[in-house]
Design a protein around this motif. Sequence first.
Motif, PDB file in Angstrom:
ATOM      1  N   SER B 225       0.829  -1.191   0.000  1.00  0.00           N
ATOM      2  CA  SER B 225       0.000   0.000   0.000  1.00  0.00           C
ATOM      3  C   SER B 225       0.874   1.255   0.000  1.00  0.00           C
ATOM      4  CB  SER B 225      -0.911  -0.026   1.240  1.00  0.00           C
ATOM      5  OG  SER B 225      -1.283   1.285   1.574  1.00  0.00           O
ATOM      6  N   MET B 226       0.753   2.055  -1.057  1.00  0.00           N
ATOM      7  CA  MET B 226       1.524   3.304  -1.165  1.00  0.00           C
ATOM      8  C   MET B 226       1.225   4.216   0.017  1.00  0.00           C
ATOM      9  SD  MET B 226       3.097   2.838  -3.749  1.00  0.00           S
ATOM     10  CE  MET B 226       2.720   1.252  -4.337  1.00  0.00           C
ATOM     11  N   GLN B 227      -0.088   4.286   0.336  1.00  0.00           N
ATOM     12  CA  GLN B 227      -0.496   5.188   1.423  1.00  0.00           C
ATOM     13  C   GLN B 227       0.168   4.762   2.724  1.00  0.00           C
ATOM     14  OE1 GLN B 227      -2.412   3.758  -0.721  1.00  0.00           O
ATOM     15  NE2 GLN B 227      -3.993   5.131  -1.526  1.00  0.00           N
ATOM     16  N   GLN B 228       0.209   3.447   2.926  1.00  0.00           N
ATOM     17  CA  GLN B 228       0.819   2.982   4.160  1.00  0.00           C
ATOM     18  C   GLN B 228       2.298   3.347   4.203  1.00  0.00           C
ATOM     19  OE1 GLN B 228       1.219  -1.373   5.063  1.00  0.00           O
ATOM     20  NE2 GLN B 228      -0.069  -0.747   6.785  1.00  0.00           N
ATOM     21  N   ALA B 229       2.974   3.113   3.088  1.00  0.00           N
ATOM     22  CA  ALA B 229       4.391   3.475   3.044  1.00  0.00           C
ATOM     23  C   ALA B 229       4.550   4.951   3.349  1.00  0.00           C
ATOM     24  CB  ALA B 229       4.967   3.128   1.667  1.00  0.00           C
ATOM     25  N   ALA B 230       3.687   5.777   2.748  1.00  0.00           N
ATOM     26  CA  ALA B 230       3.783   7.222   2.958  1.00  0.00           C
ATOM     27  C   ALA B 230       3.497   7.588   4.411  1.00  0.00           C
ATOM     28  CB  ALA B 230       2.807   7.951   2.029  1.00  0.00           C
ATOM     29  N   ARG B 231       2.541   6.878   5.006  1.00  0.00           N
ATOM     30  CA  ARG B 231       2.157   7.223   6.371  1.00  0.00           C
ATOM     31  C   ARG B 231       3.198   6.818   7.400  1.00  0.00           C
ATOM     32  NH1 ARG B 231      -3.297   5.493   4.848  1.00  0.00           N
ATOM     33  NH2 ARG B 231      -2.721   3.409   5.504  1.00  0.00           N
ATOM     34  N   VAL B 232       3.749   5.576   7.283  1.00  0.00           N
ATOM     35  CA  VAL B 232       4.555   5.076   8.398  1.00  0.00           C
ATOM     36  C   VAL B 232       6.059   5.242   8.227  1.00  0.00           C
ATOM     37  CG1 VAL B 232       2.799   3.392   9.030  1.00  0.00           C
ATOM     38  CG2 VAL B 232       4.723   2.706   7.571  1.00  0.00           C
ATOM     39  N   SER B 233       6.548   5.441   6.999  1.00  0.00           N
ATOM     40  CA  SER B 233       7.993   5.333   6.824  1.00  0.00           C
ATOM     41  C   SER B 233       8.662   6.695   6.636  1.00  0.00           C
ATOM     42  CB  SER B 233       8.296   4.445   5.621  1.00  0.00           C
ATOM     43  OG  SER B 233       7.978   5.126   4.432  1.00  0.00           O
ATOM     44  N   GLN B 234       9.971   6.710   6.968  1.00  0.00           N
ATOM     45  CA  GLN B 234      10.768   7.906   6.687  1.00  0.00           C
ATOM     46  C   GLN B 234      11.622   7.704   5.439  1.00  0.00           C
ATOM     47  OE1 GLN B 234      10.861   6.625  10.148  1.00  0.00           O
ATOM     48  NE2 GLN B 234       8.956   7.814  10.121  1.00  0.00           N
ATOM     49  N   ARG B 235      11.979   6.440   5.202  1.00  0.00           N
ATOM     50  CA  ARG B 235      12.741   6.123   4.005  1.00  0.00           C
ATOM     51  C   ARG B 235      11.960   5.083   3.208  1.00  0.00           C
ATOM     52  NH1 ARG B 235      17.055   9.141   2.500  1.00  0.00           N
ATOM     53  NH2 ARG B 235      18.143   7.317   1.645  1.00  0.00           N
ATOM     54  N   THR B 236      12.052   5.172   1.898  1.00  0.00           N
ATOM     55  CA  THR B 236      11.346   4.210   1.055  1.00  0.00           C
ATOM     56  C   THR B 236      12.305   3.677   0.000  1.00  0.00           C
ATOM     57  OG1 THR B 236       9.221   5.308   1.376  1.00  0.00           O
ATOM     58  CG2 THR B 236       9.402   3.860  -0.528  1.00  0.00           C
ATOM     59  N   ALA B 237      12.219   2.358  -0.231  1.00  0.00           N
ATOM     60  CA  ALA B 237      13.025   1.748  -1.291  1.00  0.00           C
ATOM     61  C   ALA B 237      12.086   1.071  -2.269  1.00  0.00           C
ATOM     62  CB  ALA B 237      13.994   0.722  -0.699  1.00  0.00           C
ATOM     63  N   MET B 238      12.338   1.314  -3.544  1.00  0.00           N
ATOM     64  CA  MET B 238      11.462   0.771  -4.587  1.00  0.00           C
ATOM     65  C   MET B 238      12.198  -0.359  -5.306  1.00  0.00           C
ATOM     66  SD  MET B 238       8.927   1.019  -6.943  1.00  0.00           S
ATOM     67  CE  MET B 238       8.843   0.398  -8.624  1.00  0.00           C
TER      68      MET B 238
END
Lengths: 494, 271
Positions: B225-238
Motif C-alpha cells: 500500500s503506497m499510502q501505508q508506506a507514505a504514512r509510516v515510513s521515513q525512508r522508502t526503497a522501490m
Amino acid sequence: MTTSTLLLITAAIAMIGYLAGSRRALSLSGGRSSSMHSRPGYYGSFVAIWSALPAALLLGVWLVAAPAIINSSIRSEFPAEVKAQSQASQGLSFGMIEGIARGMRALSAEEAAQAERNPADLRNLMGARGVAIAGDPEAYMIKAANDLNTMNARSNLLRNIAVLLVAVGGAALAYRLIAPRFRARNRVESVILASLVVASSIAILTTVGIIASMLTEATHFFARVPAHEFFFGTVWDPRFAAAGATASEGQFGLIPLLLGTLYIGFVAMLFAVPIGLFAAIYMSEYASQRVRSITKPLLEVLAGIPTIVYGFFALTTVGPFLRDISSQIHGLATGDYSNFIQAQSVLTAGFVMGIMLIPYVSSLSDDIITAVPRALRDGSLGLGATRSETIKRVVLPAALPGIVGAILMTASRAIGETMIVVLAAGVAARIQLNPFEPMTTVTVKIVSQLTGDLEFTSPQTLVAFALGITLFIITLCLNIYALYIVRKYREQYE
Amino acid sequence: MNMMTEAAVEKALDQRMNDLSYKMIGKDVSVYYGEKRALFDVNLNVRQNTVTALIGPSGCGKSTFLRTLNRMNDTIDNCRVTGRITLDGDDIYDPSIDVVELRARVGMVFQKPNPFPKSIYENISYGPRIHGLARSKADMDQIVEASLQRAGLWNEVKDRLQESGTGLSGGQQQRLCIARAIAVSPEVILMDEPCSALDPIATAKVEELIHELRSNYTIVIVTHSMQQAARVSQRTAMFHLGQLVEENDTDKMFTNPDDQRTQDYIMGRFG
C-alpha cells in the motif's frame, strides 16, 4: 446361446445404439451444436443406457428367478414317498436329477432312449461320458431329468428372446426420444449418480451384514454360555477334545485373552510409537526433498509386507534370537545357560508387531506434522528458536491431537492383528505379567476355534463369533474416538 | 571551503551522521532460488530508529530482501544468498554468527498473523523463555506485560491472558505477534506486509503502533500500500524485477522521485 454370448450381443446393441444416437443428435443439430440441449455423446450414451440397462436387469432377475421356479415345479412332481422325506434328502435327490440331466444332454438320442428303458444302465453310460452320478438313479428321476432339460431349454430360449427384445426396444424408444430440447445430459448424469450410490451402499450394506451375522452367531453362543461368564471369566478352557459331549461345556473366560491382546499391543506400541514418531519428525522437518523422496517410499514398503511374512520372521529369526541371547546373558551372569525369554513370547510378538506398525505411525504422523502451517514454524524461527525448539514447543503441540488420533488408529490395528501373534505369541491363555513368557490374544483364539473339522453348533466354535464381535466393538470405538480427535484438530486451521 | 553554504554544510553533516547510524548495510546482495535469480546486486542500507518501507510490484524481490536480513531464507531448501549484509558492522552470513542469536536481534512479523495455538501469555513468553531472558515468574510476568503494553494490546487482553491466542481478532492477533517479537528485545523488527490481512481499523492501529515503536527499534516494512508506506515510513526503497530502483526519503519519493519507474508505480501505471 449362453449367457455370456447374450451379454455380448446386448453390449453390441448398446454400442450400435450409442453410435446411432450420437449420429442422430449430430444430424438434428444441423452442424450447430448449440441448437441441441446436450452434446451428441450424451444422446448416444442415453440410447446405450436404455438398451443395456433394462436388458441387463431383466437378465439378472431371470438368472435368479428361473432356476428357483423350475426347481420347485420339478420337486412338486416328486413321488409321494420322496416328498415325505426330509428337505435335506429331497435336496440330494434334486442334485442327482440335475446330474442326470447334465448327463442326458451328453448322451446321443438312442443311448438316451436305451437309458429310459433301463435306468440301471444309465450310470455306466454316463460314466463312459465322464459324468459321475452319486447313486443308482430311480425311474422317476430320469423322467424328472428330462423335464428339467426341456424346461431349462424353454426358459433359456424365452430369456434370450425377452432380453434381446428389451435391448432393442429400449434402444428404439430412447432413439425416438432424441429431440433438440430433450435433456439427455441430465438423464445420463442421474444414471451415473445412481450407479455411484449403489456402489457406496454395497460397501455399507456389507458391513451391516457382517455385523448382523456376527451378532446372530454370538447370540447363539450367549444362549449357551452366560454373558457374565464370558466377559468376566478368568479361565479360558474350551475343552476341545470333549467337544460335543454333553458333560463338558468348557470355560470361556475372555479376560486372559483380552489381557494378552492389550499387553502385546502395548509392547508393540512401545516400539512403534517412538521410532515412528521420530522417523516422521525427521521426514517432515529435517530431511531434504531428495532424501525424503527416497526414504519415505522405502519406509512405506514396510507397510506393504504381508503380516504372515512378519509372522515367520518372528518365528524363525526374532524368537530364536531373543531366546539364545537371553540364555547367553543368563549364562554370563549366573553360569547357568538356560534361557529366560521363550521363543514365543509377548516380547517377540510385540517387537515384530511394533516393526510392522512403524510405517503406519510415521506415515500418519508425517501427514499431520506437514499439515501444521508453515507460518507457525516461521513465527517460531523468526523469534530465534532453534529447529528442535520449534518442533518441541510449537509444531508437536499443534499436531498433538492429530498424532494422538494416529496412535489410536495404529493401536486398533495392533489389537486386530492376527498372523504375527498366531505365529509368535503362543497359544497359552493365561494371566501373567512377564513379557518373556508366551501369552495369547483374542485373534489367536478365533483362529484356533475356527480351524479344523468342526460343527457350527457347539459353543467351542460359536465363541469365535462372540470374540469377534467383542474385538470389533473395541476397535470400532478406538477408531471413532481417533476420527473424532483428528476432526477436532482439523477445525483449528480451517 | 567557505564557499559552501550553510545549508550544504548541514547536509554534509547529516550525511555523516547517517553513515554512522546505519543499523544494517546490504552490499551487492543477490538471492538465488535454485537456478532462478530473485535479487540482483542490491545495495540498501537501513538507518537506526527509522522506518524503512520496501515497495514494488508483486514478485519484485522486496520480501526476499527482507528475509535475507534475518536469514529466514535459510529455511528454504534451495535458496542461496551472495553479497554482504552487516548488522552493526558484523557480517550476518559469517560462519561465526549464530543464526539463532541473529534472529533474536532481528525479529520478524509475518504477513498473516501467526499466533501459536497456545495462550496469550505463552505466546509472549515463548521467545524470552527459549532465550532465558527471565529469571523468575515475576520477571516473565513483567516482560509479558511490558511487551503487550508496547504493542497497545494490554488493556484489551489483560483479563484473559490464559485464553488461546488464536481466539483474538485478526488485528489483535497481529499486534500479539508484534508483542511477541518485541518480547525478545530485538534491535531490528522486520515486517512482511503486516496489514495485508487486516481491516482498515486494525490497520490504523498497527500503523500507529509502528509509529510509536520507531523510537526504540529500527523497522523495515514490506507493503503493497503506497499510502501505508507514505504514512509510516521515513525512508522508502522501490524494487522492480529483483533490482533496487531507487531509495530515498519517503517525502521525496512520493512527490518527486528520481526514477521514472518509481513515478509510474506510485501513480499506479504498472504493478
